[in-house]
Design an enzyme around this catalytic site. Structure first.
Site, PDB file in Angstrom:
ATOM      1  N   ASP A 221       2.913   7.608   9.166  1.00  0.00           N
ATOM      2  CA  ASP A 221       3.646   8.829   8.831  1.00  0.00           C
ATOM      3  C   ASP A 221       4.347   8.754   7.484  1.00  0.00           C
ATOM      4  OD1 ASP A 221       3.137  10.354  11.203  1.00  0.00           O
ATOM      5  OD2 ASP A 221       4.334   8.877  12.262  1.00  0.00           O
TER       6      ASP A 221
ATOM      7  N   HIS B 110       7.831   9.925  16.934  1.00  0.00           N
ATOM      8  CA  HIS B 110       6.377   9.816  17.092  1.00  0.00           C
ATOM      9  C   HIS B 110       5.722  10.710  16.019  1.00  0.00           C
ATOM     10  CE1 HIS B 110       2.492   9.402  18.804  1.00  0.00           C
ATOM     11  NE2 HIS B 110       2.634  10.022  19.958  1.00  0.00           N
TER      12      HIS B 110
ATOM     13  N   HIS C  30       7.011   0.051  13.771  1.00  0.00           N
ATOM     14  CA  HIS C  30       6.005   0.414  14.765  1.00  0.00           C
ATOM     15  C   HIS C  30       6.110  -0.523  15.947  1.00  0.00           C
ATOM     16  CE1 HIS C  30       2.145   1.421  16.560  1.00  0.00           C
ATOM     17  NE2 HIS C  30       2.233   2.534  15.865  1.00  0.00           N
TER      18      HIS C  30
HETATM   19  N1  CMC Z   1      14.621   2.186  10.504  1.00  0.00           N
HETATM   20  C1  CMC Z   1      15.605   1.277  10.663  1.00  0.00           C
HETATM   21  N2  CMC Z   1      15.597   0.310  11.589  1.00  0.00           N
HETATM   22  C2  CMC Z   1      14.563   0.277  12.420  1.00  0.00           C
HETATM   23  C3  CMC Z   1      13.501   1.185  12.315  1.00  0.00           C
HETATM   24  C4  CMC Z   1      13.546   2.159  11.311  1.00  0.00           C
HETATM   25  N3  CMC Z   1      12.565   3.058  11.154  1.00  0.00           N
HETATM   26  N4  CMC Z   1      12.581   0.923  13.275  1.00  0.00           N
HETATM   27  C5  CMC Z   1      13.049  -0.123  13.951  1.00  0.00           C
HETATM   28  N5  CMC Z   1      14.250  -0.525  13.431  1.00  0.00           N
HETATM   29  C6  CMC Z   1      15.062  -1.652  13.853  1.00  0.00           C
HETATM   30  C7  CMC Z   1      15.816  -1.344  15.144  1.00  0.00           C
HETATM   31  O1  CMC Z   1      17.067  -0.757  14.862  1.00  0.00           O
HETATM   32  C8  CMC Z   1      15.917  -2.712  15.745  1.00  0.00           C
HETATM   33  O2  CMC Z   1      16.935  -3.410  15.069  1.00  0.00           O
HETATM   34  P1  CMC Z   1      17.918  -4.431  15.856  1.00  0.00           P
HETATM   35  O3  CMC Z   1      17.042  -5.578  16.288  1.00  0.00           O
HETATM   36  O4  CMC Z   1      18.964  -4.806  14.863  1.00  0.00           O
HETATM   37  O5  CMC Z   1      18.485  -3.655  17.020  1.00  0.00           O
HETATM   38  C9  CMC Z   1      14.591  -3.383  15.383  1.00  0.00           C
HETATM   39  O6  CMC Z   1      14.177  -2.721  14.179  1.00  0.00           O
HETATM   40  C10 CMC Z   1      13.535  -3.253  16.446  1.00  0.00           C
HETATM   41  O7  CMC Z   1      13.294  -1.871  16.667  1.00  0.00           O
HETATM   42  P2  CMC Z   1      12.961  -1.198  18.050  1.00  0.00           P
HETATM   43  O8  CMC Z   1      13.836   0.011  18.202  1.00  0.00           O
HETATM   44  O9  CMC Z   1      12.971  -2.219  19.141  1.00  0.00           O
HETATM   45  O10 CMC Z   1      11.465  -0.736  17.823  1.00  0.00           O
HETATM   46  P3  CMC Z   1      10.612   0.196  18.774  1.00  0.00           P
HETATM   47  O11 CMC Z   1       9.297  -0.479  18.926  1.00  0.00           O
HETATM   48  O12 CMC Z   1      11.345   0.531  20.008  1.00  0.00           O
HETATM   49  O13 CMC Z   1      10.486   1.521  17.921  1.00  0.00           O
HETATM   50  C11 CMC Z   1       9.655   3.102  16.390  1.00  0.00           C
HETATM   51  C12 CMC Z   1       9.346   1.830  17.194  1.00  0.00           C
HETATM   52  C13 CMC Z   1       8.378   3.561  15.719  1.00  0.00           C
HETATM   53  C14 CMC Z   1      10.146   4.203  17.360  1.00  0.00           C
HETATM   54  C15 CMC Z   1      10.760   2.777  15.360  1.00  0.00           C
HETATM   55  O14 CMC Z   1      10.285   1.788  14.467  1.00  0.00           O
HETATM   56  C16 CMC Z   1      11.203   4.005  14.592  1.00  0.00           C
HETATM   57  O15 CMC Z   1      12.099   4.716  15.045  1.00  0.00           O
HETATM   58  N6  CMC Z   1      10.588   4.283  13.394  1.00  0.00           N
HETATM   59  C17 CMC Z   1      10.924   5.492  12.663  1.00  0.00           C
HETATM   60  C18 CMC Z   1      10.186   6.685  13.227  1.00  0.00           C
HETATM   61  C19 CMC Z   1       8.718   6.634  12.869  1.00  0.00           C
HETATM   62  O16 CMC Z   1       8.358   6.415  11.731  1.00  0.00           O
HETATM   63  N7  CMC Z   1       7.877   6.892  13.874  1.00  0.00           N
HETATM   64  C20 CMC Z   1       6.422   6.910  13.694  1.00  0.00           C
HETATM   65  C21 CMC Z   1       5.774   5.751  14.357  1.00  0.00           C
HETATM   66  S1  CMC Z   1       4.070   5.475  13.863  1.00  0.00           S
HETATM   67  C22 CMC Z   1       3.147   6.864  14.275  1.00  0.00           C
HETATM   68  C23 CMC Z   1       3.392   7.424  15.601  1.00  0.00           C
HETATM   69  O17 CMC Z   1       3.400   6.769  16.617  1.00  0.00           O
HETATM   70  O18 CMC Z   1       3.539   8.657  15.657  1.00  0.00           O
END
Ligand code: CMC
Length: 396
Positions: free
Chosen positions: A330, A235, A274
């Site tokens: 971010d 986050h 996201h």
């Molecule tokens: N790097 C690599 N793969 C990713 C990433 C990433 N940053 N984000 C999602 N994926 C992949 C994930 O592995 C999954 O792949 P598969 O279908 O093969 O299993 C697919 O994309 C769907 O991801 P998800 O885990 O279902 O997505 P989520 O909505 O649960 O997670 C998130 C959202 C923001 C936690 C995630 O995208 C992430 O970890 N991003 C990196 C951390 C980040 O930048 N966070 C800041 C978010 S924006 C500002 C805020 O809220 O603070």
């Protein structure tokens, strides 16, 4: 599972109705109270936006002046809170200091705790407003004290002769009582960053704010809990994690190898992806422009080349396209903060200051919501049942 819906991570669960922030994740649209984020970032100020989020409309000149005065009058923190902050280790993470100090504030203002004060705070708008002034007023001071503690310098008192954002920069780096004035380009850049970080509907920390506040606890405790949620690297801690990731990649040549590790799920591409945006995060677009303004003044940060190349390669790779992974807010914010001279561990703190406006807007909306009920999700129980207690001596 009966009538219960199993929805890990609340992918498809709406827990409230809200009029604060609108997001269209497919089209990359973000609006606060109906106003496009691009227009607010360009034309408004952080305090005006905080008012808009909390009270629902843009303030007129009298309302804005009163609002600003009230908040700036609450920027001093209690001497004992300063003593508490002084007791942290010299290298304590500033986010840990912020969370603890905010939580400690609940002990300074028991009037905000319905259990102690014997009044329902949500029935008393004046009482609610007072806590809002205090939290928004004191957060930058706590953040500046955390920074000063980290660099081993004495704390600076706030001044109400400067704007909200100028005063924050002043407390970080005051050189003399009378002559210090932060550069207007940097003040404006930080103010824009504050505007775009101020709210984002039910992100994890705001959901936390609503979850904790649904118990009717005081807002200091709830804001401390929300800041705790924000601290995590998935986050608000992502801005810090992005910077560390870019530094560890080191050169553009290392990008393909790094992305290979991401695709093998051995690494995560921080600052990408996201839950709601499945196209470009509109805040990341605004940030790219702010980056240019800051670089024009301070020179280009070498990490920017790695970041833009990383984005270029990732956005031409089917792995990221298929999963709709784009840069989020971010991805570029850390580079701006770094160029402005902030230490990397201050980045989540810089996210928390403006996000407090959003948390408080949700606090007000939630407490006035006739549908408010304590947040109490259900679970699908998969564990054992009916076990017989075995005394310690009889266990294998
Ligand atoms: N790097 C690599 N793969 C990713 C990433 C990433 N940053 N984000 C999602 N994926 C992949 C994930 O592995 C999954 O792949 P598969 O279908 O093969 O299993 C697919 O994309 C769907 O991801 P998800 O885990 O279902 O997505 P989520 O909505 O649960 O997670 C998130 C959202 C923001 C936690 C995630 O995208 C992430 O970890 N991003 C990196 C951390 C980040 O930048 N966070 C800041 C978010 S924006 C500002 C805020 O809220 O603070």
């Amino acid at each position: 599972f009966g009538t219960m819906l199993y929805d890990p991570g609340y992918y498809n669960t709406a827990v409230c109705k809200s009029e604060i922030t609108y997001i269209d994740g497919d089209r990359g649209i973000l609006e606060y109270r109906g106003y496009p984020i691009e227009e607010l970032a360009e034309k408004s100020s952080f305090l005006e936006v905080a008012y808009l989020l909390i009270y629902g409309d843009l303030p007129n000149i009298n309302q804005l002046n009163l609002w600003t005065t009230k908040i700036m009058n609450h920027t001093f923190i209690h001497e004992n809170l300063i003593q508490l902050m002084k007791s942290f280790r010299y290298d304590a993470h500033p986010m840990g200091m912020l969370i603890s100090s905010m939580s400690a504030m609940s002990t300074f203002y028991p009037e905000a705790n319905p259990a102690l004060a014997g009044v329902d705070i949500y029935k008393n708008k004046l009482l609610m407003n007072k806590q809002i002034f205090r939290i928004l007023g004191k957060l930058p001071t706590i953040a500046a004290c955390a920074y000063r503690h980290r660099i081993g310098r004495p704390y600076n008192n706030p001044t109400d002769t400067l704007s909200y954002t100028e005063n924050f920069l002043y407390m970080l780096d005051r050189l003399s009582e009378t002559s210090y004035k932060p550069h207007p380009t940097l003040t404006r850049a930080l103010d824009k960053l504050f505007i775009i970080h101020a709210d984002h509907e039910l992100n994890c920390s705001t959901a936390t704010m609503r979850q904790i506040s649904s118990t009717l606890v005081d807002p200091y405790t709830a804001v401390a809990g929300s800041a705790g949620a924000l601290y995590g690297p998935l986050h608000g801690g992502a801005n810090e994690a992005v910077l560390r990731m870019l530094e560890s990649i080191g050169t553009k040549d290392n990008i393909p190898n790094f992305l290979q590790l991401v695709k093998q799920k051995k690494q995560r591409l921080m600052g990408f992806g996201h839950r709601v945006y499945k196209s470009y995060d509109p805040r990341a677009k605004i940030l790219k422009k702010v980056t240019e303004e800051v670089f024009e003044l301070l020179g280009k940060n070498p990490l920017m080349e790695i970041a833009t190349e990383l984005e270029r390669i990732a956005l031409s790779d089917s792995y990221f396209i298929d999963r709709q992974l784009y840069p989020n807010v971010d991805f570029y914010s850390g580079i701006i903060y770094k160029s402005m001279g902030f230490p990397t561990d201050m980045f989540p703190v810089l996210f928390s200051i403006p996000r407090a406006a959003g948390w408080l807007a949700h606090w007000v909306e939630e407490l006035q919501d006739p549908d408010l009920r304590i947040f109490r999700p259900r679970q699908i129980y998969l564990g054992k049942r009916g076990c017989k207690y075995v005394p310690l001596s009889g266990r294998p």
